[in-house]
Design a protein around this motif. Structure first.
Motif, PDB file in Angstrom:
ATOM      1  N   TYR A  64       0.566  -1.334   0.185  1.00  0.00           N
ATOM      2  CA  TYR A  64       0.325  -0.109  -0.045  1.00  0.00           C
ATOM      3  C   TYR A  64       0.422   1.376  -0.089  1.00  0.00           C
ATOM      4  N   PRO A  65       0.982   1.765  -1.060  1.00  0.00           N
ATOM      5  CA  PRO A  65       2.221   2.756  -1.238  1.00  0.00           C
ATOM      6  C   PRO A  65       1.686   4.155   0.007  1.00  0.00           C
ATOM      7  N   TYR A  66       0.473   4.275   0.468  1.00  0.00           N
ATOM      8  CA  TYR A  66       0.227   5.865   1.085  1.00  0.00           C
ATOM      9  C   TYR A  66       0.520   5.629   2.512  1.00  0.00           C
ATOM     10  N   VAL A  67       1.448   4.454   3.045  1.00  0.00           N
ATOM     11  CA  VAL A  67       2.240   4.758   3.954  1.00  0.00           C
ATOM     12  C   VAL A  67       3.147   4.414   3.972  1.00  0.00           C
ATOM     13  N   PRO A  68       4.415   4.478   5.113  1.00  0.00           N
ATOM     14  CA  PRO A  68       5.762   4.540   5.733  1.00  0.00           C
ATOM     15  C   PRO A  68       5.982   2.926   5.203  1.00  0.00           C
ATOM     16  N   LYS A  69       6.807   2.290   4.780  1.00  0.00           N
ATOM     17  CA  LYS A  69       7.682   1.307   4.172  1.00  0.00           C
ATOM     18  C   LYS A  69       7.306  -0.317   5.114  1.00  0.00           C
ATOM     19  N   SER A  70       7.542   0.421   6.594  1.00  0.00           N
ATOM     20  CA  SER A  70       7.514  -0.386   7.622  1.00  0.00           C
ATOM     21  C   SER A  70       6.093  -0.798   8.431  1.00  0.00           C
ATOM     22  N   HIS A  71       5.223  -0.534   7.695  1.00  0.00           N
ATOM     23  CA  HIS A  71       3.564  -0.905   8.018  1.00  0.00           C
ATOM     24  C   HIS A  71       3.325  -1.796   7.518  1.00  0.00           C
ATOM     25  N   ASP A  72       2.642  -2.673   8.596  1.00  0.00           N
ATOM     26  CA  ASP A  72       2.519  -4.418   8.101  1.00  0.00           C
ATOM     27  C   ASP A  72       0.992  -4.242   8.080  1.00  0.00           C
ATOM     28  N   ILE A  73       0.216  -3.955   6.455  1.00  0.00           N
ATOM     29  CA  ILE A  73      -1.187  -4.761   6.235  1.00  0.00           C
ATOM     30  C   ILE A  73      -1.296  -5.482   5.711  1.00  0.00           C
ATOM     31  N   ARG A  74      -2.571  -7.340   6.344  1.00  0.00           N
ATOM     32  CA  ARG A  74      -2.430  -7.953   6.139  1.00  0.00           C
ATOM     33  C   ARG A  74      -4.060  -7.979   6.716  1.00  0.00           C
ATOM     34  N   PHE A  75      -4.764  -8.812   5.558  1.00  0.00           N
ATOM     35  CA  PHE A  75      -6.238  -9.310   5.466  1.00  0.00           C
ATOM     36  C   PHE A  75      -6.354 -10.960   5.688  1.00  0.00           C
ATOM     37  N   THR A  76      -7.562 -11.324   6.190  1.00  0.00           N
ATOM     38  CA  THR A  76      -7.631 -13.120   6.661  1.00  0.00           C
ATOM     39  C   THR A  76      -8.826 -12.513   6.131  1.00  0.00           C
ATOM     40  N   VAL A  77      -9.034 -14.205   5.324  1.00  0.00           N
ATOM     41  CA  VAL A  77     -10.125 -14.146   4.497  1.00  0.00           C
ATOM     42  C   VAL A  77     -10.722 -15.258   4.985  1.00  0.00           C
ATOM     43  N   ASP A  78     -12.195 -15.678   5.339  1.00  0.00           N
ATOM     44  CA  ASP A  78     -12.757 -17.064   5.390  1.00  0.00           C
ATOM     45  C   ASP A  78     -14.382 -16.722   5.669  1.00  0.00           C
ATOM     46  N   ALA A  79     -14.323 -17.227   4.076  1.00  0.00           N
ATOM     47  CA  ALA A  79     -16.107 -17.041   3.665  1.00  0.00           C
ATOM     48  C   ALA A  79     -16.486 -17.738   3.220  1.00  0.00           C
ATOM     49  N   GLU A  80     -17.838 -18.518   3.168  1.00  0.00           N
ATOM     50  CA  GLU A  80     -18.229 -18.858   2.280  1.00  0.00           C
ATOM     51  C   GLU A  80     -19.498 -18.386   1.994  1.00  0.00           C
ATOM     52  N   ALA A  81     -20.122 -19.102   1.024  1.00  0.00           N
ATOM     53  CA  ALA A  81     -21.341 -18.643   1.032  1.00  0.00           C
ATOM     54  C   ALA A  81     -22.526 -18.952   1.143  1.00  0.00           C
ATOM     55  N   ALA A  82     -23.727 -18.330   1.691  1.00  0.00           N
ATOM     56  CA  ALA A  82     -24.736 -19.132   2.236  1.00  0.00           C
ATOM     57  C   ALA A  82     -26.364 -19.000   1.709  1.00  0.00           C
ATOM     58  N   PRO A  83     -26.290 -18.714   0.208  1.00  0.00           N
ATOM     59  CA  PRO A  83     -27.120 -17.876  -0.754  1.00  0.00           C
ATOM     60  C   PRO A  83     -29.072 -18.218   0.232  1.00  0.00           C
ATOM     61  N   TRP A  84     -29.324 -17.217   0.246  1.00  0.00           N
ATOM     62  CA  TRP A  84     -31.035 -16.545   0.879  1.00  0.00           C
ATOM     63  C   TRP A  84     -30.831 -17.043   2.035  1.00  0.00           C
ATOM     64  N   SER A  85     -29.959 -16.554   2.623  1.00  0.00           N
ATOM     65  CA  SER A  85     -30.301 -17.261   4.312  1.00  0.00           C
ATOM     66  C   SER A  85     -30.492 -15.699   5.319  1.00  0.00           C
ATOM     67  N   ARG A  86     -30.245 -15.012   4.294  1.00  0.00           N
ATOM     68  CA  ARG A  86     -30.622 -13.293   5.626  1.00  0.00           C
ATOM     69  C   ARG A  86     -31.880 -12.593   4.896  1.00  0.00           C
ATOM     70  N   PRO A  87     -32.505 -12.776   5.535  1.00  0.00           N
ATOM     71  CA  PRO A  87     -34.453 -12.324   5.764  1.00  0.00           C
ATOM     72  C   PRO A  87     -34.063 -10.379   5.366  1.00  0.00           C
ATOM     73  N   PHE A  88     -34.457  -9.486   4.624  1.00  0.00           N
ATOM     74  CA  PHE A  88     -34.688  -8.454   5.649  1.00  0.00           C
ATOM     75  C   PHE A  88     -35.769  -7.973   4.896  1.00  0.00           C
ATOM     76  N   PRO A  89     -36.250  -6.597   6.175  1.00  0.00           N
ATOM     77  CA  PRO A  89     -37.463  -5.983   5.480  1.00  0.00           C
ATOM     78  C   PRO A  89     -37.871  -4.856   4.457  1.00  0.00           C
ATOM     79  N   ALA A  90     -37.817  -5.894   3.182  1.00  0.00           N
ATOM     80  CA  ALA A  90     -38.406  -5.128   2.367  1.00  0.00           C
ATOM     81  C   ALA A  90     -38.761  -6.340   1.538  1.00  0.00           C
TER      82      ALA A  90
END
Length: 208
Positions: free
Chosen positions: A53-79
């Motif tokens: 990420y070029p907009y922070v000092p090089k000493s910065h450490d930016i990490r992402f962890t993702v564990d995601a799975e589809a669960a179709p039609w499982s979150r009803p919403f009031p509309a």
């Protein structure tokens, strides 16, 4: 100034689903075709990595962890149309980690996945922050992930830092709420680690 630096990297009402499924009748002379097989897998994204990420000092450490799975039609919403949820409903967890040695601070946010859509080797995911040390609780964040191909690096995009800014007519600036499955293109390269994107077609609407 310190708070602004933190917010730069670690800083919607959901739209109602409006979809109409149209079935086309076969031509009279055409032979009957077998029914399409049910999807054998669900979409998912798993992995973690450090990003450039070029907009922070090089000493910065930016990490992402993702564990995601589809669960179709499982979150009803009031509309209208939301009684069964959406085909892109998902579950899982996203973690954002940003170490800033020059400020003696590490920002961390953990979020619960609520939406995911895939296309080829790319996925867009949103998640609502459940805990953080930067005041993000309740905020929805958007993450995009691209599984590298032909020897290319994996990539990640995120909905803050360089995107999702609303300039109002009076010149004031605000950060709009992130809607479900909304994230920018994966604009940063993964320098360590990696992600596995398993794509799948959208699930059919469940029968009443």
């Amino acid at each position: 100034m310190q708070n602004r630096k933190r917010a730069l990297v670690l800083a919607g009402t959901a739209a109602a689903l409006a979809a109409t499924l149209i079935a086309a009748a076969p031509a009279p002379a055409a032979p009957a075709l077998p029914a399409a097989p049910a999807a054998s897998k669900l979409a998912s994204v798993h992995g973690g990595g450090t990003v450039a990420y070029p907009y922070v000092p090089k000493s910065h450490d930016i990490r992402f962890t993702v564990d995601a799975e589809a669960a179709p039609w499982s979150r009803p919403f009031p509309a209208p149309g939301g009684e069964q949820g959406m085909p892109v409903d998902a579950r899982g967890r996203v973690t954002v980690h940003h170490a800033m040695p020059d400020q003696d601070f590490t920002g961390v946010a953990e979020a619960e996945v609520d939406c995911m859509v895939t296309g080829g080797r790319t996925a867009t995911i949103t998640a609502v922050v459940t805990s953080s040390n930067v005041g993000w609780e309740g905020k929805r964040i958007g993450i995009s992930v691209q599984d590298g191909e032909r020897g290319g690096p994996d990539r990640v995009g995120f909905s803050w830092g360089i995107a999702n800014v609303d300039v109002k007519p009076d010149g004031s600036v605000s950060e709009p709420r992130v809607g479900t499955c909304m994230a920018p293109a994966p604009f940063t390269e993964v320098t360590e680690g990696g992600f596995k994107v398993t794509p799948a077609p959208l699930a059919p609407r469940p029968k009443p």
